[in-house]
Design a protein around this motif. Structure first.
Motif, PDB file in Angstrom:
ATOM      1  N   LYS A   1      98.468  55.519 -31.285  1.00 56.48           N
ATOM      2  CA  LYS A   1      98.058  55.834 -29.984  1.00 56.48           C
ATOM      3  C   LYS A   1      97.196  54.374 -29.627  1.00 56.48           C
ATOM      4  O   LYS A   1      97.218  53.880 -28.437  1.00 56.48           O
ATOM      5  N   SER A   2      96.516  53.759 -30.391  1.00 62.46           N
ATOM      6  CA  SER A   2      95.863  52.655 -30.323  1.00 62.46           C
ATOM      7  C   SER A   2      96.609  51.531 -30.060  1.00 62.46           C
ATOM      8  O   SER A   2      96.417  50.626 -29.089  1.00 62.46           O
ATOM      9  N   ALA A   3      97.686  51.383 -30.814  1.00 62.35           N
ATOM     10  CA  ALA A   3      98.586  50.258 -30.581  1.00 62.35           C
ATOM     11  C   ALA A   3      99.354  50.476 -29.317  1.00 62.35           C
ATOM     12  O   ALA A   3      99.631  49.458 -28.638  1.00 62.35           O
ATOM     13  N   ARG A   4      99.786  51.742 -28.788  1.00 62.20           N
ATOM     14  CA  ARG A   4     100.374  51.873 -27.393  1.00 62.20           C
ATOM     15  C   ARG A   4      99.437  51.690 -26.286  1.00 62.20           C
ATOM     16  O   ARG A   4      99.955  51.033 -25.355  1.00 62.20           O
TER      17      ARG A   4
ATOM     18  N   ILE B   1      99.194  48.899 -36.967  1.00 61.53           N
ATOM     19  CA  ILE B   1     100.158  49.204 -37.439  1.00 61.53           C
ATOM     20  C   ILE B   1      99.998  49.090 -38.901  1.00 61.53           C
ATOM     21  O   ILE B   1     100.464  50.364 -39.741  1.00 61.53           O
ATOM     22  N   GLY B   2      99.458  48.383 -39.419  1.00 60.80           N
ATOM     23  CA  GLY B   2      99.237  48.351 -40.862  1.00 60.80           C
ATOM     24  C   GLY B   2      98.413  49.391 -41.298  1.00 60.80           C
ATOM     25  O   GLY B   2      98.507  49.939 -42.262  1.00 60.80           O
ATOM     26  N   LYS B   3      97.229  49.863 -40.547  1.00 62.45           N
ATOM     27  CA  LYS B   3      96.610  51.159 -40.874  1.00 62.45           C
ATOM     28  C   LYS B   3      97.483  52.522 -40.763  1.00 62.45           C
ATOM     29  O   LYS B   3      97.080  53.189 -41.620  1.00 62.45           O
ATOM     30  N   ALA B   4      98.247  52.567 -39.822  1.00 64.78           N
ATOM     31  CA  ALA B   4      99.098  53.753 -39.857  1.00 64.78           C
ATOM     32  C   ALA B   4     100.215  53.665 -40.806  1.00 64.78           C
ATOM     33  O   ALA B   4     100.317  54.839 -41.052  1.00 64.78           O
TER      34      ALA B   4
ATOM     35  N   ILE C   1      95.352  42.317 -33.353  1.00 61.12           N
ATOM     36  CA  ILE C   1      95.399  43.763 -33.333  1.00 61.12           C
ATOM     37  C   ILE C   1      96.325  44.776 -33.366  1.00 61.12           C
ATOM     38  O   ILE C   1      96.344  45.843 -34.108  1.00 61.12           O
ATOM     39  N   LEU C   2      97.338  44.377 -32.912  1.00 58.71           N
ATOM     40  CA  LEU C   2      98.688  45.329 -33.154  1.00 58.71           C
ATOM     41  C   LEU C   2      98.941  45.319 -34.587  1.00 58.71           C
ATOM     42  O   LEU C   2      99.171  46.458 -35.111  1.00 58.71           O
TER      43      LEU C   2
ATOM     44  N   CYS D   1     107.976  51.517 -38.538  1.00 55.47           N
ATOM     45  CA  CYS D   1     106.474  50.733 -38.376  1.00 55.47           C
ATOM     46  C   CYS D   1     106.630  49.556 -39.162  1.00 55.47           C
ATOM     47  O   CYS D   1     106.116  48.248 -38.576  1.00 55.47           O
ATOM     48  N   GLU D   2     107.408  49.454 -40.363  1.00 50.10           N
ATOM     49  CA  GLU D   2     107.760  48.093 -41.057  1.00 50.10           C
ATOM     50  C   GLU D   2     108.655  47.026 -40.106  1.00 50.10           C
ATOM     51  O   GLU D   2     108.234  46.016 -40.117  1.00 50.10           O
TER      52      GLU D   2
END
Length: 314
Positions: free
Chosen positions: A49-52, A23-26, A18-19, A140-141
């Motif tokens: 925000k979803s990742a956090r 982050i991939g979509k971010a 999920i993480l 993010c990468e």
């Protein structure tokens, strides 16, 4: 790629999956923000925000990883805050105009809107935005590369305790913010309540059927509260600009109507947000998550169904 933890699979693998997806979509939205910053920045910050929220849910299972990554994505979101806020303020002004059509019919908000549009243009067109997107992309990468280092307890009972504790911490945070907002009513109190409500809503999605009671109605109520608290936050930001010594929104004669409409809208939103939050977060967080822990232990201990596709393929 569902934003929901599958209780039949190891917790570590599910959280990594999920993480990585969020982050991939971010990263995709960051790339899109170079040409369409209004949409791209907003969608990127939502993914962060979803990742956090996910990291907060499993924090007790790997505190070092979750603390480090949460701070990383908090910093990334901060890089993008000012350009996104510039758009949000225009949207806020347009909501005020729509809510008070008679008062704003003679163009009393036009001068302020022109200044907000110019402010947005400066933030979206300058080299600063490209630099912020570049720094956010690099962070993010790097974060994607670290995901495999996450290690959570995968035994059902321990995994259930991790999830229940994460949910409980957020509910405690929401209850504390609600009490402060009710007693003091400061902008920061409502902002903390908003963040806790948003995180709780994401936790409901992540936990899915692990939540001990049907979540559809609760999730809808939490989402609606989050939206209203978001609108209230934007009013607070607008008021701070209105009261700033350097008058970024213009002289008093241009902002007089805005001040009146902000006051009326803020009063109404404060009242509705407190009432809705009391319904959602008035109970004891410990009592609310005790059933979650028990149900999660049972569901996580259930064996995964036989995969007929893989069996036939073999």
């Amino acid at each position: 790629m569902s934003f929901r933890i599958d209780p039949r699979l190891p917790l570590t693998g599910e959280v990594r999956r999920i993480l990585a997806a969020e982050i991939g979509k971010a990263l995709q939205h960051l790339d899109a923000a170079r040409s369409r910053p209004e949409q791209g920045l907003h969608k990127c910050r939502k993914r962060l925000k979803s990742a956090r929220a996910l990291l907060r849910l499993v924090h007790s299972g790997d505190e070092t990883f979750c603390t480090t990554e949460n701070q990383c994505y908090r910093n990334v979101a901060a890089l993008l805050a000012a350009p996104r806020e510039a758009t949000a303020l225009i949207e806020t002004l347009d909501r005020l105009a729509a809510a008070f059509p008679k008062e704003s019919a003679d163009g009393g908000l036009d001068a302020v809107r022109d200044r907000l549009v110019a402010r947005q243009h400066d933030l979206h067109e300058g080299a600063g935005l490209e630099a912020a997107i570049g720094a956010a992309t690099a962070a993010c990468e790097d974060g994607m590369k670290r995901i495999e280092s996450l290690a959570l307890p995968d035994q059902p009972e321990q995994a259930a305790d991790v999830l229940a504790e994460g949910a409980r911490v957020t509910l405690r945070r929401a209850k504390k913010a609600l009490d402060k907002a009710s007693a003091r009513g400061e902008a920061n109190d409502f902002h903390d309540l908003r963040k806790a409500a948003k995180t709780h809503g994401m936790h409901l999605s992540l936990l899915g059927r692990l939540w001990p009671t049907p979540i559809k109605a609760r999730r809808k109520a939490v989402d609606e509260l989050g939206e209203r608290l978001g609108e209230l936050h934007d009013l607070f930001v607008m008021r701070a600009l209105l009261e700033a010594d350097d008058e970024p929104l213009g002289p008093h004669e241009d902002t007089k109507l805005l001040g009146k409409l902000l006051k009326r809208s803020e009063k109404s939103l404060r009242k509705s947000c407190l009432a809705e939050a009391a319904e959602l977060f008035g109970d004891s967080p410990k009592r609310s998550t005790r059933k979650l822990a028990r149900k999660a232990r049972d569901d996580l201990a259930s064996p995964a169904p036989h995969d007929e596709t893989n069996a036939s393929a073999g």
